[in-house]
Design an enzyme around this catalytic site. Structure first.
Site, PDB file in Angstrom:
ATOM      1  N   TYR A 156       0.959  -1.121   0.092  1.00  7.72           N
ATOM      2  CA  TYR A 156       0.071  -0.116   0.103  1.00  7.72           C
ATOM      3  C   TYR A 156       0.892   1.352   0.047  1.00  7.72           C
ATOM      4  CZ  TYR A 156      -3.605  -3.320   1.409  1.00  7.72           C
ATOM      5  OH  TYR A 156      -4.687  -4.195   1.839  1.00  7.72           O
TER       6      TYR A 156
ATOM      7  N   GLY B  63     -15.774  -1.154  -0.681  1.00  9.91           N
ATOM      8  CA  GLY B  63     -14.455  -0.820  -1.280  1.00  9.91           C
ATOM      9  C   GLY B  63     -14.271   0.250  -1.724  1.00  9.91           C
TER      10      GLY B  63
END
Ligand SMILES: NC(=O)c1ccc[n+]([C@@H]2O[C@H](COP(=O)([O-])OP(=O)(O)OC[C@H]3O[C@@H](n4cnc5c(N)ncnc54)[C@H](OP(=O)(O)O)[C@@H]3O)[C@@H](O)[C@H]2O)c1
Length: 291
Positions: free
Chosen positions: A63, A217
């Site tokens: 990430y 999401g």
């Protein structure tokens, strides 16, 4: 007592964590690539989460890459004894932000060391092997090679516990022949319930199930059923979505992601929301409507 105590607890490895946790992916820049728009705001979200009782944070060194782990370290190191940080390996990022599978022994080993360095840890609490025969949904294929590498790193003492992500039931069974699998992290939410049977099996076996995209999401859940139920209960749709997951099975651990302290507080307050039976019945039909 904090509100999230009302979510209860469930074991992940040898730690018992509160069922409402936090997913750090949203802290990186747009597209989970590069630094956050507001560095201090990202630190504030992490500190508020832990101050509110969150003791389960989900992350990955891909990430950013590296960004969320470095933010976690800056905001929270030295870590509270009860904080469990779960990371995942099995991908790397291209210069254009693309997600590239990374399953060679060298890549897996390197990413474990990257996670250790960027989180400032000597041992990683839990590492999920993120399977990618299909990037977007579980797909069959042997995980023996990469999981054996991860199990070796576990034997070397760099990793305490191992989990699987984007996994099929067959892969979980295969994984258990190689090392103990303490959690499974797959996509699941009110509108996406392909894992219903798997969740029930894992609950019977006492294995944690950690749904990713619990709020939908990148495109948070939108449905008139959800909005109607939320309005009747004086709650927000996102709180109802999380309360439904908490009620769905006792082994579900939540890691809703947000880059906003306001949304974090709203999400954690879902622990105090009790859904009446009729609301649950209505919500149970949402997946049929979404299908
Ligand atoms: N294993 C895997 O393959 C995988 C894949 C994806 C994610 N994950 C993990 O799962 C965690 C959760 O997934 P996620 O963050 O992608 O998705 P999510 O939790 O379903 O939803 C996050 C999205 O919802 C928004 N949001 C959060 N709280 C809200 C609220 N109260 N009201 C309105 N909008 C709200 C966020 O925007 P704001 O920032 O504006 O709040 C963000 O756009 C991640 O952080 C990551 O750790 C794992």
């Amino acid at each position: 007592m904090s509100i999230i105590d009302q979510s209860g607890t469930f074991p992940i490895g040898n730690s018992r964590v509160r069922r409402l946790g936090y997913g750090a992916m949203q802290l990186a820049g747009p597209g989970v690539f590069g630094p956050p728009r507001d560095h201090d705001a990202a630190l504030a979200v992490l500190r508020e989460a832990v101050a509110s009782g969150v003791n389960h944070i989900d992350t990955s060194d891909f990430y950013g890459p590296h960004v969320t782990n470095q933010l976690i370290r800056e905001a929270l190191h030295p870590y509270r004894d009860d904080l469990v940080i779960v990371t995942k390996i099995g991908a790397r990022r291209g210069a254009d932000g693309s997600w590239i599978p990374a399953f060679s022994s060298q890549e897996l080993t390197q990413t474990v060391y990257d996670n250790l360095r960027n989180l400032g840890l000597d041992v990683l609490d839990v590492v999920n092997l993120r399977i990618a025969f299909d990037l977007h949904k579980p797909a069959e294929g042997s995980i023996e090679g990469p999981l054996t590498v991860l199990a070796d790193l576990q034997r070397q003492g760099l990793v305490r516990h191992v989990g699987l992500s984007n996994a099929t039931a067959k892969q979980i069974a295969q994984g258990r022949g190689i090392t103990e699998i303490v959690c499974v992290q797959n996509q699941y939410n009110l509108a996406h319930r392909a894992d219903d049977a798997l969740i029930d099996e894992l609950a019977q076996e006492g294995t944690a199930y950690v749904p990713f995209f619990p709020l939908g999401g990148f495109t948070p859940l939108q449905s008139s059923t959800l909005s109607d139920v939320a309005a009747r209960l004086g709650a927000t749709p996102m709180q109802v979505a999380l309360a439904w997951l908490l009620r769905r099975a006792p082994n579900i651990l939540l890691i809703p992601g947000t880059s906003s302290v306001g949304h974090l507080r709203e999400n954690l307050a879902a622990a105090g929301l009790t859904l009446p039976h009729e609301a649950v019945e209505e919500l149970n039909h949402m997946a049929d409507i979404a299908a």
